[in-house]
Scaffold this motif. Structure first.
Motif, short mmCIF file in Angstrom:
data_model
loop_
_atom_site.label_atom_id
_atom_site.label_comp_id
_atom_site.label_asym_id
_atom_site.label_seq_id
_atom_site.Cartn_x
_atom_site.Cartn_y
_atom_site.Cartn_z
N UNK A 27 42.62 28.81 46.75
CA UNK A 27 42.48 30.24 46.47
C UNK A 27 42.47 30.47 44.96
N UNK A 28 41.37 31.05 44.48
CA UNK A 28 41.26 31.37 43.05
C UNK A 28 42.27 32.45 42.68
N UNK A 29 42.73 32.42 41.43
CA UNK A 29 43.72 33.39 40.96
C UNK A 29 43.24 34.81 41.15
N UNK A 30 41.95 35.07 40.89
CA UNK A 30 41.43 36.43 41.04
C UNK A 30 41.43 36.89 42.50
N UNK A 31 41.52 35.93 43.43
CA UNK A 31 41.55 36.27 44.85
C UNK A 31 42.98 36.38 45.41
N UNK A 32 43.96 36.05 44.59
CA UNK A 32 45.36 36.24 45.00
C UNK A 32 45.61 37.75 45.04
N UNK A 33 46.26 38.26 46.08
CA UNK A 33 46.47 39.71 46.20
C UNK A 33 47.13 40.31 44.95
#
Length: 51
Positions: A27-33
């Motif tokens: 999971x990419x950082x930008x996709x972390x909630x």
């Protein structure tokens, strides 16, 4: 890429994710909630920086 908490030093590694917190490996950082908080010190994503 790895992101480190500027407050306590906890690291989020995109390859490993954070399965204990429900974030799958890869999971990419930008996709972390956006409501993610550091599991050690509870600060928000805005307190992390790329390592």
């Amino acid at each position: 890429m790895t992101y480190v908490c500027e407050v306590c030093g906890w690291e989020y590694d995109e390859e490993q994710g954070y399965p204990e917190g429900g974030i799958a490996p890869g999971t990419k950082w930008e996709d972390v909630p956006e409501d993610f908080v550091c599991p050690l010190c509870a600060v928000g994503k805005d307190q992390f920086s790329a390592k």
